[in-house]
Design an enzyme around this catalytic site. Structure first.
Site: not given
Length: 322
Positions: A108, A262, A292
């Site tokens: 991320s 995501d 995610h």
């Protein structure tokens, strides 16, 4: 099975995971940058993941506790990750790490930082060259929050579309002023957008990823006043997808993990295309049922997803191949 030690690299806290078993040769080294939107996350939140990587791939893992927004704005997190990496690279012998097998890795926001550090070090002759970069559902641009994956997954946990824009603004400015403009796409002047369209555009996303309710958007212009506040979104250290080809061509072999559900899926797909277009070898792992943050769910006592484990297995296999 691991020696675990907290240290400081320069002024940056790190935690080092070293396999206890004696090794006949030098091990791989992994610099790990945690996710959490540059605002949350820590060495602690990614402890299990780092242990698994160190143990299962027999690597020395250095997890970096970089400074967080909004108290510490861009480029604080990037600088901490870069400084920690630059501290580690000349000291590899000390940790039994092979200088030819050092990888940067992050999930991320950590994937964003790994990509930025990798680009910065790409042209440097004074450090050992990175062997690879591992980017797990990275956020790589802040020009377009209306790409297909942003539209399709706008309300899918754990990262909503609005939160993604909120976090990157917190990182940039320490506040979320101009959130509306960023979401609708009126934060970057049209001429600049057109300039970057060769890299950031739905046209570069394979058609099969657009079937799930994607609607093309009209390009909006922006006021000078708004652009003044967010113009650093055009800096590759913040948005690595905007780096010049001459930089991208020098990048190491790459592993990119994307998840179907995501908002950041398309950032990964766009970067994959850029790397491949520039002759960089890419291993791509796409979790069709992934969302995610799924990598952090593996090994959780109450919430575990098979595809998170599958993603991790792919990372381990990639590391072992280096």
């Amino acid at each position: 099975k691991l020696f675990i030690k907290d240290l400081w690299f320069e002024k940056v806290p790190v935690r080092i995971y070293q396999p206890k078993a004696p090794s006949a040769s030098q091990r791989r080294g992994v610099m790990f940058f945690h996710g959490g939107g540059w605002v949350f996350g820590s060495i602690e939140t990614h402890e299990k993941l780092c242990r698994s990587i160190a143990r299962d791939s027999d690597s020395v893992v250095v997890s970096v506790g970089y400074r967080l927004a909004p108290e510490h704005k861009y480029p604080a997190a990037y600088e901490d990750c870069l400084n920690a990496t630059q501290h580690f690279l000349p000291a590899l012998e000390h940790y039994g790490v092979d200088p030819a097998r050092v990888t940067v890795c992050g999930d991320s926001a950590g994937g964003n930082l790994a990509a930025a550090v990798s680009q910065t070090l790409a042209g440097r002759a004074d450090f050992p060259k990175l062997r690879a970069q591992i980017l797990l559902y990275p956020g790589l641009q802040a020009l377009d929050f209306n790409l297909p994956s942003y539209q399709q997954n706008r309300g899918v946990p754990l990262l909503f579309r609005e939160r993604a824009a909120f976090y990157v603004l917190q990182y940039l400015n320490g506040n979320a002023t101009n959130l509306e403009e960023v979401l609708e796409g009126s934060h970057i002047p049209i001429d600049i957008k057109l300039n970057y369209q060769k890299w950031v555009s739905p046209d570069n996303i394979p058609e099969k990823f657009k079937v799930r309710g994607y609607k093309p958007r009209v390009l909006l212009d922006c006021t000078t006043e708004v652009f003044e506040k967010v113009k650093r979104f055009c800096e590759p250290n913040l948005c690595p997808l905007l780096a010049e080809d001459s930089v991208v061509q020098q990048l190491p072999e790459s592993f990119i993990l994307t998840c179907e559900y995501d908002v950041l899926r398309d950032d990964g797909l766009l970067y994959k295309k850029r790397l491949e277009n520039n002759g960089v070898r890419v291993t791509w792992c796409h979790l069709e049922d992934g969302f995610h943050g799924i990598m952090n769910s593996f090994g959780s006592d109450w919430l575990s997803f098979p595809s998170g484990k599958r993603g991790l297995d792919n990372v381990i296999n990639f590391l072992k191949s280096l």
